[in-house]
Design a protein around this motif. Structure first.
Motif, PDB file in Angstrom:
ATOM      1  N   SER A  31      44.246  46.173  27.835  1.00 21.50           N
ATOM      2  CA  SER A  31      43.937  47.812  27.681  1.00 21.50           C
ATOM      3  C   SER A  31      43.810  47.649  29.889  1.00 21.50           C
ATOM      4  N   PHE A  32      43.159  46.410  29.832  1.00 17.11           N
ATOM      5  CA  PHE A  32      43.141  46.562  31.944  1.00 17.11           C
ATOM      6  C   PHE A  32      44.135  45.704  32.123  1.00 17.11           C
ATOM      7  N   TYR A  35      46.759  48.540  32.381  1.00 15.75           N
ATOM      8  CA  TYR A  35      47.022  50.186  33.500  1.00 15.75           C
ATOM      9  C   TYR A  35      47.137  48.841  34.573  1.00 15.75           C
ATOM     10  N   ARG A  36      47.518  47.816  35.143  1.00 16.04           N
ATOM     11  CA  ARG A  36      47.737  47.336  35.661  1.00 16.04           C
ATOM     12  C   ARG A  36      49.172  46.775  36.618  1.00 16.04           C
ATOM     13  N   LEU A  72      38.030  39.504  32.326  1.00 14.35           N
ATOM     14  CA  LEU A  72      38.734  40.051  32.743  1.00 14.35           C
ATOM     15  C   LEU A  72      38.647  40.194  34.214  1.00 14.35           C
ATOM     16  N   SER A  76      41.714  39.711  35.932  1.00 15.33           N
ATOM     17  CA  SER A  76      42.059  39.863  37.462  1.00 15.33           C
ATOM     18  C   SER A  76      42.676  39.213  38.140  1.00 15.33           C
ATOM     19  N   GLU A 137      41.322  47.581  42.210  1.00 16.61           N
ATOM     20  CA  GLU A 137      40.823  46.677  40.990  1.00 16.61           C
ATOM     21  C   GLU A 137      39.094  47.143  40.674  1.00 16.61           C
ATOM     22  N   LEU A 140      39.365  50.175  38.821  1.00 19.55           N
ATOM     23  CA  LEU A 140      39.020  49.834  36.763  1.00 19.55           C
ATOM     24  C   LEU A 140      38.841  49.655  36.331  1.00 19.55           C
ATOM     25  N   LEU A 141      38.351  48.157  36.908  1.00 18.08           N
ATOM     26  CA  LEU A 141      36.990  47.634  36.144  1.00 18.08           C
ATOM     27  C   LEU A 141      35.830  48.708  36.275  1.00 18.08           C
ATOM     28  N   TRP A 144      37.650  52.766  34.111  1.00 22.48           N
ATOM     29  CA  TRP A 144      38.561  52.959  32.851  1.00 22.48           C
ATOM     30  C   TRP A 144      37.919  50.863  31.834  1.00 22.48           C
ATOM     31  N   GLN A 145      37.493  50.543  32.288  1.00 15.90           N
ATOM     32  CA  GLN A 145      37.778  49.664  31.351  1.00 15.90           C
ATOM     33  C   GLN A 145      35.441  49.362  31.312  1.00 15.90           C
TER      34      GLN A 145
END
Length: 200
Positions: A31-32, A35-36, A72, A76, A137, A140-141, A144-145
């Motif tokens: 999922s992460f 998104y990226r 993650l 990343s 970045e 998002l972490l 979203w995460q």
């Protein structure tokens, strides 16, 4: 139920045990990554992340029960190799949303609500895409995460203070009210400076 740390320790003697970690966290990592860098590249990132994690499992800090920040963090670093794909993803994502067809059921009010929401999402997406890569970045972490500041710091290998600083900067960039206030303040200051110059 075993913790991630226990699974990793067990996998040192029984490599097949590492598959349990994949079963637990593949969805989060995928999922992460999606998104990226988009769905297609995310599959590669997912595979590479667990391959790297497997190879480096002996270095894992066994005092940390959850492996999510570690995974993650690996993802990343891998994603940084796909910056061009990431930019393409944001453009295509925007195109998909703007081109979506909606049902006419629900009346004019519903249609206007959807339109307003689309505009807001579109504006936010553009501002997110314009963020510096490290700030995006971090956002998002965190957002979203759902990682904590400490977990984001662990994932990115930076101090917690750096995470706080980045997120504070992101909030200022993304908050339309603050941005509008900043513009008004700048314009007011410019006019005041100009008036003061004329008085002199």
């Amino acid at each position: 139920m075993s913790t991630d740390s226990e699974i990793i320790q067990r996998s040192l003697d029984q490599p097949s045990a590492f598959a349990q970690l994949f079963d637990r966290h593949a969805r989060v990592v995928n999922s992460f990554a999606t998104y990226r860098v988009g769905r297609h590249t995310a599959e590669d990132v997912l595979s590479e992340t667990f391959l790297v994690a497997f190879r480096r499992r002996a270095d894992y800090d066994t005092g940390v029960e959850s492996a999510v920040p570690w995974l993650l963090g690996i993802a990343s670093r891998l994603i940084r190799r796909h910056r061009a794909v990431e930019a393409k993803h944001w453009r295509s994502f925007a195109a998909v949303v703007s081109g979506e067809e909606h049902s006419s059921e629900g009346g004019l009010d519903d249609a206007m609500t959807r339109l307003d929401a689309e505009r807001e999402v579109e504006g936010l997406r553009g501002r997110i895409a314009a963020l510096a890569p490290k700030d995006r970045e971090t956002l998002l972490l965190y957002a979203w995460q759902g990682l904590t500041y400490e977990e984001v710091a662990a994932a990115l290998g930076v101090p917690v203070g750096t995470v706080r600083s980045r997120l504070n900067r992101v909030r200022k960039r993304l908050d339309p009210v603050r941005r509008a206030q900043a513009r008004v303040k700048t314009q007011t200051q410019t006019h005041a400076d100009g008036a003061a110059g004329r008085v002199r």
